[in-house]
Motif scaffolding. Structure first.
Motif, PDB file in Angstrom:
ATOM      1  N   HIS A 108       0.858  -1.190   0.000  1.00 33.95           N
ATOM      2  CA  HIS A 108       0.000   0.000   0.000  1.00 33.95           C
ATOM      3  C   HIS A 108       0.891   1.235   0.000  1.00 33.95           C
ATOM      4  O   HIS A 108       1.635   1.475   0.943  1.00 33.95           O
ATOM      5  CB  HIS A 108      -0.924  -0.012   1.217  1.00 33.95           C
ATOM      6  CG  HIS A 108      -1.857  -1.178   1.219  1.00 33.95           C
ATOM      7  ND1 HIS A 108      -3.027  -1.182   0.504  1.00 33.95           N
ATOM      8  CD2 HIS A 108      -1.769  -2.387   1.816  1.00 33.95           C
ATOM      9  CE1 HIS A 108      -3.639  -2.344   0.671  1.00 33.95           C
ATOM     10  NE2 HIS A 108      -2.885  -3.099   1.464  1.00 33.95           N
ATOM     11  N   LEU A 109       0.830   2.000  -1.067  1.00 33.64           N
ATOM     12  CA  LEU A 109       1.624   3.225  -1.163  1.00 33.64           C
ATOM     13  C   LEU A 109       1.038   4.322  -0.277  1.00 33.64           C
ATOM     14  O   LEU A 109       1.760   5.137   0.273  1.00 33.64           O
ATOM     15  CB  LEU A 109       1.711   3.687  -2.611  1.00 33.64           C
ATOM     16  CG  LEU A 109       2.281   2.636  -3.584  1.00 33.64           C
ATOM     17  CD1 LEU A 109       2.251   3.160  -5.003  1.00 33.64           C
ATOM     18  CD2 LEU A 109       3.686   2.235  -3.172  1.00 33.64           C
ATOM     19  N   ASN A 110      -0.281   4.343  -0.194  1.00 37.71           N
ATOM     20  CA  ASN A 110      -1.037   5.192   0.722  1.00 37.71           C
ATOM     21  C   ASN A 110      -2.437   4.580   0.783  1.00 37.71           C
ATOM     22  O   ASN A 110      -2.622   3.452   0.336  1.00 37.71           O
ATOM     23  CB  ASN A 110      -1.038   6.667   0.283  1.00 37.71           C
ATOM     24  CG  ASN A 110      -1.525   6.860  -1.141  1.00 37.71           C
ATOM     25  OD1 ASN A 110      -2.464   6.195  -1.583  1.00 37.71           O
ATOM     26  ND2 ASN A 110      -0.900   7.780  -1.871  1.00 37.71           N
TER      27      ASN A 110
END
Length: 191
Positions: A108-110
């Motif tokens: 999850h990058l964000n």
């Protein structure tokens, strides 16, 4: 029963099961739910050389399970706790169908964007050896299957995922190994 018929039945069964699950997605699920996510979409062959000349579209479906509770893992622990996936590609033009299963790792990058990689095995009804017609020619019916994906979470349940997948035998079944390389877009629903 032929391999093609068996793969078609299994792919249709997977699609019907997941459709029923998606239809009941508004029901509340306990922490012990079976499925973590379902994805459906359309792929196309991206290696259209003579040895891998697949036509038409491929209806694709994937189901994800989370038996190792990867959602609660943090940092490097996530590598040891992947999700499990099963899926299949059903050709709309009489090309090679496949069923696959394996492990998936999500970064999850964000809260909105994520990257994903998966690795496992597949079975296919593709032609095994070059018979002078157009391919693909995969050497054997059991293959390695891997994919890379990038996704966008639209909300807490829905996502859109761009994915590239490849299946081949890594030269373990002889010289014929054009593989199956496809890409497309899936819509995902997290339960």
């Amino acid at each position: 029963m032929s391999n093609s018929s068996l793969l078609t039945r299994l792919a249709l069964s997977l699609s019907v099961s997941a459709s029923i699950l998606a239809g009941s997605a508004t029901a509340s699920f306990s922490q012990d739910q079976i499925f973590d996510e379902a994805r459906f979409g359309v792929f196309g062959a991206i290696d259209n050389t003579y040895l891998n000349d697949e036509k038409g579209a491929f209806i694709t479906g994937m189901l994800f399970f989370d038996p190792f509770d990867s959602k609660s893992a943090t940092g490097w622990e996530r590598l040891a706790r992947p999700r499990v996936h099963i899926g299949g590609d059903l050709s709309t033009a009489g090309e090679a169908n496949q069923l696959y299963a394996g492990f998936s790792w999500t970064a999850h990058l964000n809260e909105r964007f994520f990257l994903e990689a998966g690795f496992g095995g597949a079975v296919t009804d593709a032609k095994k050896h070059n018979d002078g017609t157009r391919g693909p020619f995969v050497g054997c019916a059991t293959l390695f299957h891997e994919y890379l994906a990038a996704g966008v979470n639209l909300d807490k349940n829905w996502s859109i995922v761009a994915q590239v997948e490849h299946s081949s035998h890594a030269d373990l079944c002889g010289d014929d190994n054009s593989g199956l390389t496809r890409a497309g877009v899936l819509v995902g629903y997290k339960f």
